[in-house]
Scaffold this motif. Structure first.
Motif, PDB file in Angstrom:
ATOM      1  N   GLU A   1      -8.313  -5.172   0.659  1.00 62.05           N
ATOM      2  CA  GLU A   1      -8.476  -4.498   1.952  1.00 62.05           C
ATOM      3  C   GLU A   1      -8.195  -5.507   3.057  1.00 62.05           C
ATOM      4  O   GLU A   1      -8.679  -6.644   3.021  1.00 62.05           O
ATOM      5  CB  GLU A   1      -9.888  -3.937   2.085  1.00 62.05           C
ATOM      6  CG  GLU A   1     -10.179  -2.765   1.174  1.00 62.05           C
ATOM      7  CD  GLU A   1     -11.515  -2.118   1.511  1.00 62.05           C
ATOM      8  OE1 GLU A   1     -11.828  -1.997   2.714  1.00 62.05           O
ATOM      9  OE2 GLU A   1     -12.240  -1.771   0.570  1.00 62.05           O
TER      10      GLU A   1
ATOM     11  N   PHE B   1      -5.275  -8.065  -7.803  1.00 56.63           N
ATOM     12  CA  PHE B   1      -4.866  -7.869  -6.417  1.00 56.63           C
ATOM     13  C   PHE B   1      -3.783  -8.881  -6.056  1.00 56.63           C
ATOM     14  O   PHE B   1      -3.922 -10.070  -6.346  1.00 56.63           O
ATOM     15  CB  PHE B   1      -6.052  -8.056  -5.463  1.00 56.63           C
ATOM     16  CG  PHE B   1      -7.186  -7.100  -5.687  1.00 56.63           C
ATOM     17  CD1 PHE B   1      -7.227  -5.882  -5.016  1.00 56.63           C
ATOM     18  CD2 PHE B   1      -8.215  -7.407  -6.562  1.00 56.63           C
ATOM     19  CE1 PHE B   1      -8.283  -4.999  -5.210  1.00 56.63           C
ATOM     20  CE2 PHE B   1      -9.266  -6.531  -6.767  1.00 56.63           C
ATOM     21  CZ  PHE B   1      -9.288  -5.321  -6.095  1.00 56.63           C
TER      22      PHE B   1
ATOM     23  N   ASP C   1       1.871   2.132  -3.377  1.00 57.79           N
ATOM     24  CA  ASP C   1       0.763   2.338  -4.322  1.00 57.79           C
ATOM     25  C   ASP C   1       0.512   1.127  -5.212  1.00 57.79           C
ATOM     26  O   ASP C   1       0.215   1.254  -6.406  1.00 57.79           O
ATOM     27  CB  ASP C   1       1.021   3.580  -5.195  1.00 57.79           C
ATOM     28  CG  ASP C   1       1.033   4.868  -4.376  1.00 57.79           C
ATOM     29  OD1 ASP C   1       0.217   4.971  -3.445  1.00 57.79           O
ATOM     30  OD2 ASP C   1       1.855   5.746  -4.671  1.00 57.79           O
TER      31      ASP C   1
ATOM     32  N   GLN D   1      -9.805  -6.542 -12.520  1.00 58.66           N
ATOM     33  CA  GLN D   1      -9.039  -5.956 -11.422  1.00 58.66           C
ATOM     34  C   GLN D   1      -8.054  -6.983 -10.853  1.00 58.66           C
ATOM     35  O   GLN D   1      -8.387  -8.159 -10.708  1.00 58.66           O
ATOM     36  CB  GLN D   1      -9.976  -5.481 -10.309  1.00 58.66           C
ATOM     37  CG  GLN D   1     -10.859  -4.321 -10.689  1.00 58.66           C
ATOM     38  CD  GLN D   1     -11.664  -3.827  -9.500  1.00 58.66           C
ATOM     39  OE1 GLN D   1     -11.147  -3.165  -8.599  1.00 58.66           O
ATOM     40  NE2 GLN D   1     -12.942  -4.175  -9.475  1.00 58.66           N
TER      41      GLN D   1
ATOM     42  N   HIS E   1      -1.713  -2.536  -5.688  1.00 58.61           N
ATOM     43  CA  HIS E   1      -3.026  -3.031  -5.292  1.00 58.61           C
ATOM     44  C   HIS E   1      -2.953  -4.336  -4.503  1.00 58.61           C
ATOM     45  O   HIS E   1      -2.330  -5.308  -4.943  1.00 58.61           O
ATOM     46  CB  HIS E   1      -3.901  -3.242  -6.537  1.00 58.61           C
ATOM     47  CG  HIS E   1      -4.340  -1.956  -7.163  1.00 58.61           C
ATOM     48  ND1 HIS E   1      -4.196  -1.696  -8.491  1.00 58.61           N
ATOM     49  CD2 HIS E   1      -4.910  -0.837  -6.621  1.00 58.61           C
ATOM     50  CE1 HIS E   1      -4.658  -0.482  -8.766  1.00 58.61           C
ATOM     51  NE2 HIS E   1      -5.089   0.053  -7.640  1.00 58.61           N
TER      52      HIS E   1
ATOM     53  N   VAL F   1       0.838  -1.207   0.000  1.00 53.13           N
ATOM     54  CA  VAL F   1       0.000   0.000   0.000  1.00 53.13           C
ATOM     55  C   VAL F   1       0.870   1.253   0.000  1.00 53.13           C
ATOM     56  O   VAL F   1       0.597   2.231  -0.717  1.00 53.13           O
ATOM     57  CB  VAL F   1      -0.955   0.000   1.214  1.00 53.13           C
ATOM     58  CG1 VAL F   1      -1.645   1.352   1.355  1.00 53.13           C
ATOM     59  CG2 VAL F   1      -1.998  -1.106   1.065  1.00 53.13           C
TER      60      VAL F   1
ATOM     61  N   TRP G   1       3.255  -5.388 -12.254  1.00 50.51           N
ATOM     62  CA  TRP G   1       3.116  -5.271 -10.800  1.00 50.51           C
ATOM     63  C   TRP G   1       4.390  -5.786 -10.122  1.00 50.51           C
ATOM     64  O   TRP G   1       4.965  -5.120  -9.258  1.00 50.51           O
ATOM     65  CB  TRP G   1       1.908  -6.064 -10.321  1.00 50.51           C
ATOM     66  CG  TRP G   1       1.443  -5.764  -8.925  1.00 50.51           C
ATOM     67  CD1 TRP G   1       0.349  -5.051  -8.551  1.00 50.51           C
ATOM     68  CD2 TRP G   1       2.076  -6.191  -7.693  1.00 50.51           C
ATOM     69  NE1 TRP G   1       0.251  -4.994  -7.184  1.00 50.51           N
ATOM     70  CE2 TRP G   1       1.303  -5.675  -6.625  1.00 50.51           C
ATOM     71  CE3 TRP G   1       3.216  -6.925  -7.394  1.00 50.51           C
ATOM     72  CZ2 TRP G   1       1.621  -5.891  -5.292  1.00 50.51           C
ATOM     73  CZ3 TRP G   1       3.549  -7.136  -6.055  1.00 50.51           C
ATOM     74  CH2 TRP G   1       2.758  -6.622  -5.028  1.00 50.51           C
TER      75      TRP G   1
END
Length: 379
Positions: A126, A260, A121, A258, A123, A118, A233
């Motif tokens: 949560e 993660f 920056d 998306q 992904h 995080v 990533w």
């Protein structure tokens, strides 16, 4: 040509690495704490050394390694399993292809990895750190569906996916040293990666979907896919952290695209099998300036014993038998090599040794496979 010392000979990836370095003309040595490990009978290895268990006898383990390095003029020491964390505590005293323990811990600890990503920056789902019952209730108030896992774990052996609050409350044992993380549950396709890196540059990389697994975690069938978003990533993470060594990530991609990152393994993983046939894979460990290589061809590889032991029962339970048959008979076994047949012929010996640990400690076979090498933040 170099003298290479590998550790973690129980793992199929270590056997594959031994063969890779031997084909490239290097001399390969092996240090292991498990008697009769998978790689022990391989003709790719010049000498095997039985060493103390790093988890239970860390100091004796490190002393043994230093002696092997000195007496055999080892140029490069490559850890493959969780013994890497014990070795990283003596980083400056060994020719180690890995980062010091302070940096490795940031990535191995599932909470610290999320915080770190995080901050950069990148992904990730949560996530809430769960240290007590109040934190757990907060997580359930935050999300309808969640995943719970210890900050230190492997193979998803203790991971709870979409548990009820009642099940979670009865399953979790809280301690300051062993907290859990709660993450929002994300539906999608799972992917794994593996990369070889030098000071933030990637010299070898593969991405592969996770379809068949041993239990909930360890992937047992491997086929490379091109995935630019995942590679970018990883490239960003590795570059920002100036990382050196082997590193792997687990990802989930939602149906709408998306992406993660779920967790990080700063060590070797099964992606090795996809790169093993590349003629420059051995070079990727010693040449920090070479361009990044990816697997050649479109072959599928598997751990055939695991496909029979874990993949087949799961396929029968969930209606995937036809897919299992197609995959099993179109994939190459990573252990079987007719130029080096003994590891495949004698692999039951390694399984029996691990099974004896499982019985003695009253733990699962997967948990027993790392019982003497795993690291959970100690020291």
């Amino acid at each position: 040509m170099a003298n290479i010392l590998l550790t973690g000979g129980r793992a199929p990836v270590t056997l594959d690495l031994a063969r890779v370095f031997r084909r490239a003309g290097h001399t390969v040595f092996m240090a292991e704490s498990l008697r009769g490990h998978l790689s022990q009978p391989s003709n790719a290895i010049k000498a095997n050394f039985l060493v103390p268990a790093p988890r239970q006898e860390k100091e004796a383990f490190l002393i043994a390694l230093k002696k092997i390095v000195a007496e055999n003029q080892i140029d490069l020491l490559i850890p493959t399993c969780e013994e890497i964390f014990h070795m990283a505590m003596a980083h400056d005293e060994l020719p180690l292809f890995a980062e010091p323990i302070k940096k490795l811990k940031q990535f191995h600890n599932k909470w610290e990895f999320v915080v770190h990503a995080v901050d950069n920056d990148l992904h990730v789902p949560e996530t809430i750190l769960v240290q007590n019952q109040e934190d757990l209730l907060h997580a359930y108030a935050q999300w309808r569906g969640l995943v719970l896992k210890p900050v230190y774990s492997r193979f998803a052996s203790r991971t709870l996916i979409l548990p009820t609050l009642q099940k979670a409350s009865s399953s979790l044992t809280f301690s300051a040293r062993q907290p859990w993380v709660a993450q929002q549950y994300i539906e999608g396709q799972a992917f794994c990666t593996y990369s070889v890196c030098h000071n933030g540059r990637i010299t070898a990389h593969t991405t592969y979907p996770s379809r068949f697994t041993a239990g909930r975690g360890a992937t047992i069938v491997f086929r490379h896919v091109e995935h630019s978003a995942i590679f970018n990533w990883v490239k960003s993470f590795v570059g920002q952290n100036k990382f050196t060594g082997q590193i792997a990530f687990d990802f989930i991609q939602t149906p709408d695209g998306q992406l993660f990152a779920l967790e990080c393994n700063p060590r070797a993983t099964s992606g090795v099998h996809l790169l093993a046939s590349h003629p420059r894979f051995a070079e990727s460990f010693s040449n920090p300036f070479m361009d990044c290589i990816t697997p050649t061809g479109d072959r599928s590889y598997m751990l055939s014993a695991a496909m029979l032991l874990y993949g087949l029962p799961a396929a029968l339970r969930h209606g995937g038998f036809r897919d299992w048959v197609k995959t099993y008979f179109s994939s190459d076994d990573v252990i079987l090599d007719f130029k080096d047949p003994l590891p495949a012929v004698m692999q039951l010996r390694s399984v029996l040794a691990t099974r004896a640990i499982a019985k003695r400690e009253n733990i699962s076979l997967l948990e027993a496979s790392t019982f003497d090498i795993e690291w959970n933040g100690e020291g």
